[in-house]
Structure formats: structure tokens, C-alpha cells
Scaffold this motif. Structure first.
Motif, PDB file in Angstrom:
ATOM      1  N   ALA A 188       0.210  -8.343   1.278  1.00  0.00           N
ATOM      2  CA  ALA A 188       1.380  -8.571   2.135  1.00  0.00           C
ATOM      3  C   ALA A 188       2.662  -7.906   1.626  1.00  0.00           C
ATOM      4  O   ALA A 188       3.760  -8.358   1.929  1.00  0.00           O
ATOM      5  CB  ALA A 188       1.611 -10.060   2.373  1.00  0.00           C
ATOM      6  N   GLN A 189       2.519  -6.829   0.885  1.00  0.00           N
ATOM      7  CA  GLN A 189       3.673  -6.028   0.471  1.00  0.00           C
ATOM      8  C   GLN A 189       3.827  -4.913   1.508  1.00  0.00           C
ATOM      9  O   GLN A 189       3.526  -3.744   1.246  1.00  0.00           O
ATOM     10  CB  GLN A 189       3.443  -5.465  -0.927  1.00  0.00           C
ATOM     11  N   LEU A 190       4.255  -5.301   2.698  1.00  0.00           N
ATOM     12  CA  LEU A 190       4.189  -4.406   3.851  1.00  0.00           C
ATOM     13  C   LEU A 190       5.125  -3.206   3.748  1.00  0.00           C
ATOM     14  O   LEU A 190       4.763  -2.103   4.171  1.00  0.00           O
ATOM     15  CB  LEU A 190       4.437  -5.198   5.135  1.00  0.00           C
ATOM     16  N   ASN A 191       6.312  -3.383   3.210  1.00  0.00           N
ATOM     17  CA  ASN A 191       7.223  -2.238   3.059  1.00  0.00           C
ATOM     18  C   ASN A 191       6.646  -1.201   2.099  1.00  0.00           C
ATOM     19  O   ASN A 191       6.752   0.006   2.342  1.00  0.00           O
ATOM     20  CB  ASN A 191       8.602  -2.688   2.583  1.00  0.00           C
ATOM     21  N   ARG A 192       6.037  -1.672   1.040  1.00  0.00           N
ATOM     22  CA  ARG A 192       5.422  -0.754   0.088  1.00  0.00           C
ATOM     23  C   ARG A 192       4.206  -0.060   0.698  1.00  0.00           C
ATOM     24  O   ARG A 192       3.989   1.134   0.489  1.00  0.00           O
ATOM     25  CB  ARG A 192       5.027  -1.487  -1.185  1.00  0.00           C
ATOM     26  N   ALA A 193       3.415  -0.802   1.458  1.00  0.00           N
ATOM     27  CA  ALA A 193       2.261  -0.201   2.142  1.00  0.00           C
ATOM     28  C   ALA A 193       2.748   0.873   3.105  1.00  0.00           C
ATOM     29  O   ALA A 193       2.192   1.991   3.137  1.00  0.00           O
ATOM     30  CB  ALA A 193       1.470  -1.269   2.883  1.00  0.00           C
ATOM     31  N   GLU A 194       3.774   0.558   3.863  1.00  0.00           N
ATOM     32  CA  GLU A 194       4.327   1.522   4.820  1.00  0.00           C
ATOM     33  C   GLU A 194       4.765   2.808   4.124  1.00  0.00           C
ATOM     34  O   GLU A 194       4.469   3.917   4.592  1.00  0.00           O
ATOM     35  CB  GLU A 194       5.509   0.903   5.568  1.00  0.00           C
ATOM     36  N   THR A 232      -0.095  -2.100   9.632  1.00  0.00           N
ATOM     37  CA  THR A 232       0.972  -2.594   8.766  1.00  0.00           C
ATOM     38  C   THR A 232       2.205  -2.944   9.605  1.00  0.00           C
ATOM     39  O   THR A 232       2.801  -4.014   9.435  1.00  0.00           O
ATOM     40  CB  THR A 232       1.323  -1.550   7.695  1.00  0.00           C
ATOM     41  N   LEU A 233       2.575  -2.042  10.502  1.00  0.00           N
ATOM     42  CA  LEU A 233       3.725  -2.287  11.369  1.00  0.00           C
ATOM     43  C   LEU A 233       3.455  -3.457  12.312  1.00  0.00           C
ATOM     44  O   LEU A 233       4.343  -4.273  12.574  1.00  0.00           O
ATOM     45  CB  LEU A 233       4.067  -1.010  12.145  1.00  0.00           C
ATOM     46  N   GLU A 234       2.222  -3.545  12.799  1.00  0.00           N
ATOM     47  CA  GLU A 234       1.841  -4.687  13.645  1.00  0.00           C
ATOM     48  C   GLU A 234       2.002  -5.998  12.874  1.00  0.00           C
ATOM     49  O   GLU A 234       2.579  -6.965  13.371  1.00  0.00           O
ATOM     50  CB  GLU A 234       0.394  -4.533  14.099  1.00  0.00           C
TER      51      GLU A 234
END
Length: 124
Positions: A51-57, A80-82
Motif C-alpha cells: 500500500a505504498q501507492l505513491n512509491r509504486a506509481e 495503483t491509481l484505481e
């Protein structure tokens, strides 16, 4: 540091359900090998799964910048954006991935996000 051995350890942690440990091992490898798509992809997936979505993005955008035809990177960026609730930004990436590769999970993701946005799916 033996990068290959660290990558193997990170893969083990990721596959064992510990994406945080995997990401900690993968970060210095990506730093040392910034153009290694396999390592960057695994890091993006580890970030997504933890759940580190900004880093994944950020990792996924780097992959797409390097190879715009990477359907999997587009799909995971869309997911990820979803997951972050950014449906309008997610949909173009999901659609592009589905157009590049016929996969049931790609089509399902497009349909799901279109439903969130209230758009009729082409497959409906």
C-alpha cells in the motif's frame, strides 16, 4: 553487495508475503541498476502490495517512460491509481494495457473502473 543474491532474497520475501522486506532489499538494487526493468517492476509490485501507492506509481511511471509498450506496467499503474481512488487517471492506462494484451484481468479492471466512473463498458 551481491546484487543478484539480494534480488533473489527480495523475490523470496515478496513471494512469501512480505512486500515491505522485499522493498527494503530492492531499493538499493534499483539505485545501483536504475535501468533494470525486472528489479524496478518487482519493487513497484512490492510497493503496491504494501500500500505504498505513491512509491509504486513513481516506479511504474519510470518503467513506462523507459518502455511505453510495457502493457504490464500500464496495467499495474492503472491498478495503483484505481486503488488510490484516482479512477479518471487509471482508466487510460488500463484501457491501453487491455488493448495491447488480451488478458481477462486487464478487461475486468477496465470494466470495474468504467463502472466506478459510470461509463458503459464496450463489452456490456
Amino acid at each position: 553487495m551481491d546484487l543478484l543474491e539480494e534480488y533473489r532474497r527480495a523475490t523470496f520475501f515478496f513471494e512469501s508475503g512480505d512486500p515491505l522486506a522485499a522493498s527494503r532489499l530492492l531499493e538499493p538494487i534499483v539505485e545501483a541498476e536504475p535501468h533494470n526493468a525486472a528489479v524496478r517492476q518487482l519493487l513497484a509490485r512490492a510497493y503496491f502490495n504494501s500500500a505504498q501507492l505513491n512509491r509504486a506509481e513513481a516506479q511504474l511511471r519510470a518503467l513506462i517512460e523507459h518502455d511505453p509498450s510495457d502493457h504490464y506496467a500500464h496495467h499495474v499503474l492503472g491498478r495503483t491509481l484505481e486503488r488510490a481512488g484516482r479512477f479518471r487517471e487509471a482508466l487510460p492506462h488500463l484501457r491501453l494495457a487491455a488493448a495491447m494484451k488480451q488478458q481477462p484481468d486487464y478487461a475486468e479492471a477496465v470494466h470495474r473502473v468504467e463502472q466506478w466512473l459510470g461509463k458503459p463498458s464496450l463489452g456490456s
